[in-house]
Design an enzyme around this catalytic site. Sequence first.
Site, PDB file in Angstrom:
ATOM      1  N   GLU A  70       0.795  -1.232   0.000  1.00  0.00           N
ATOM      2  CA  GLU A  70       0.000   0.000   0.000  1.00  0.00           C
ATOM      3  C   GLU A  70       0.826   1.282   0.000  1.00  0.00           C
ATOM      4  O   GLU A  70       0.388   2.291  -0.550  1.00  0.00           O
ATOM      5  CB  GLU A  70      -0.934   0.011   1.226  1.00  0.00           C
ATOM      6  CG  GLU A  70      -1.939  -1.129   1.258  1.00  0.00           C
ATOM      7  CD  GLU A  70      -3.002  -1.030   0.178  1.00  0.00           C
ATOM      8  OE1 GLU A  70      -3.202   0.084  -0.343  1.00  0.00           O
ATOM      9  OE2 GLU A  70      -3.603  -2.065  -0.168  1.00  0.00           O
ATOM     10  N   SER A  93     -20.109 -24.213 -27.746  1.00  0.00           N
ATOM     11  CA  SER A  93     -20.823 -23.718 -28.932  1.00  0.00           C
ATOM     12  C   SER A  93     -21.694 -22.497 -28.671  1.00  0.00           C
ATOM     13  O   SER A  93     -22.195 -21.892 -29.615  1.00  0.00           O
ATOM     14  CB  SER A  93     -21.692 -24.833 -29.521  1.00  0.00           C
ATOM     15  OG  SER A  93     -20.896 -25.746 -30.224  1.00  0.00           O
TER      16      SER A  93
END
Length: 704
Positions: free
Chosen positions: A102, A375
């Site tokens: 951080e 598909s």
Amino acid sequence: MDNRTQMHNRRRRTSQNNGWQKTLSIFAIVLVVMVVGVGCGFLTASINTKPDMLHNIDPPASSQLYDINGNLIKNVHAVENRVPVPLEKIPINLQNAFIANEDARFYDHFGIDPRGILRAVWANLTNHEIAEGGSTITQQLAKNAYLSQDRTWKRKIQEVFLALELEHQYTKKEILEMYLNQIYFGQGAYGVEAAAQTYFGKDVSELDLSECAMLAGIPRSPNYYSPLNNLAAAKERKTVVLQQMEKYNYINDSQLQQADREELKLNSGKKSTDDDTASYFIDYITQTLIDKYGADKVYKEGLKIYTTIDMSMQRDAEAAMKNLPNSRKDKNNLEQPQGALVAIDPHTGYIKAMVGGRGTDKFNRATMAVRQPGSSFKPFVFATAFENNMTPDTRVDDSEIKIGTWQPQNDDHQFHGVVNIRQIATESINIPTIKLAYSLGIDSVLSTAQKLGISTLVLDGAKNDRNLASALGGLTKGVTPLEMAAAYSAFDNQGVYIKPTAIIKIVDRTGKTIEEHQPEKHQAITQRSAYLLTSILQNALANGTGSRANIGRPAAGKTGTTDNYQDAWFIGYTPDLVTSVWVGCDDNAVMPGMYGGTTPALIWKAFMSKALSGTKADNFPDADGTISSGNAELHTDLDNNKVLQKPSEQDKKAANKDKNDNANKAAASADNKKTSPDKHIPTIPQESPALQPEPGEQGGKGQN
């Protein structure tokens, strides 16, 4: 000096003076803005800063979620689970993990990091918005304790001056201690001690390096990186934190590798005894808002959140998902296979129902599971063909091909000669789909998918989707049920893609609207392409591989099954509702005999039949006269196989007759398929004979 020279010098001096005046004006404006900002910042700091880090606010109030009809569905609140601990009881690895991840210069700066601010300013200017914060740990503490999560310049200026005040009053160790006891980790846990108990069932002082790295990665997005919600993402984030720790010399490579490989023993957590209807949707809403506004605003500020969910449809969706077969329990004691369902209004983008699994965990498969589409990806190929002026009657030669070492096959391991696009879609034939994609260019197909909202495609790197296997849904990563539902919504909405949303409006406790949905939409494909695509997908649902999803009213859809039986899909729509159904195992286990045309199609049918009961069975809109005959001829060869053939006049007459007689002929064919399963396809015992597999959904050396 002649007059011409004097005039030139005067002009030059005038130009220079004007330039300086412009520069001074800009400087003055910037100075005024800075002075105003400084005044606001000092005023905020002097009013709000308290030596004991406590501040007076309105009493906490639960936020309320409402459905599409304005009915209350949930009170959202959290009893703040926080157990403050002194810094000396927090492992040094956890402290270093947060600093490395951080604020690497935490011990060197004075509350703000000029380098970080310059980097953030540049990023924000180039993005024309607040895209990066550049916040230090001290600034994050100031924001979490006193300010909102709004990404505005005003809030940023206030944050800076509060951070300076905190650095003036406290030591670095005191600031780090307050920060680690303040931050939110998800699951109602505030601070590192509560987080350690929530995720690992132990005191923070007992955490090892791997556990410290995982905790340090969570606050960036407590929903997404929570290991109880999304273990795969949490592990990836843990690796990033460990790499940052090595970069800044807190650990060596050996420690990194060992911690990265370590299997985490997570706390199973407490199961809620509340009504869990729409639990995945509620979590999705809650965590989206936490990421945007912060946990305190969601849990304590009494927001009224008006959502898109239709609770009647939601109950129908959860009932339909009970058709999932019970096969086994995995190592996390979760029933497998799992499933997901998302229903969207194609004209608004409103999410009307969402089921992210069997309701026993926090991993929302509707929005987080990135799976192979099989598909169900083929309509992006067909849409691209129609965008290139082809029609459903455009013909392709279904014959053997070999591309490098890849020799794709059809599901029945046979070739069908010359077929048109309508037949290809109806019977989900692989090889002519590949030839179409080759003719069009796979980049064009992928571009169409991106225009339709598919964000998970990989276009660069050694392993990417820019290959013909993608035409059959063999992707590097995959797709999510939510994005597939949104993509098919554009087929249903005259080619207009609308980004899906779950929130209509948010009002605060004073009645002020703080957010109101504005639809994000664009014309993804032409109206002509959408009309033609719906036409062929109606055949696929009524008479093809999706025939078990037939609900006796106008509907279109497409099945999807991977050739390794790990993923099965059915995505379909009526004129006013689009629904995506996915079935698979969390651990990618094989599901022999599971096809998109079986369980997913039956779940889709069960949901849509109930959700649409009592509503008029409207037809899809007719073409508006702009549908042209297109081009039924394309001169492209693939491995010496002619891809497309020009139809004769006799063929054209036969094609027109076929369209008129198609329903009766294909219905008989579908009946034959149901009674005579392909001998090459294995089956598994199911509760209903209707779940037996059918031809048209096994993908040979590809995906189907």
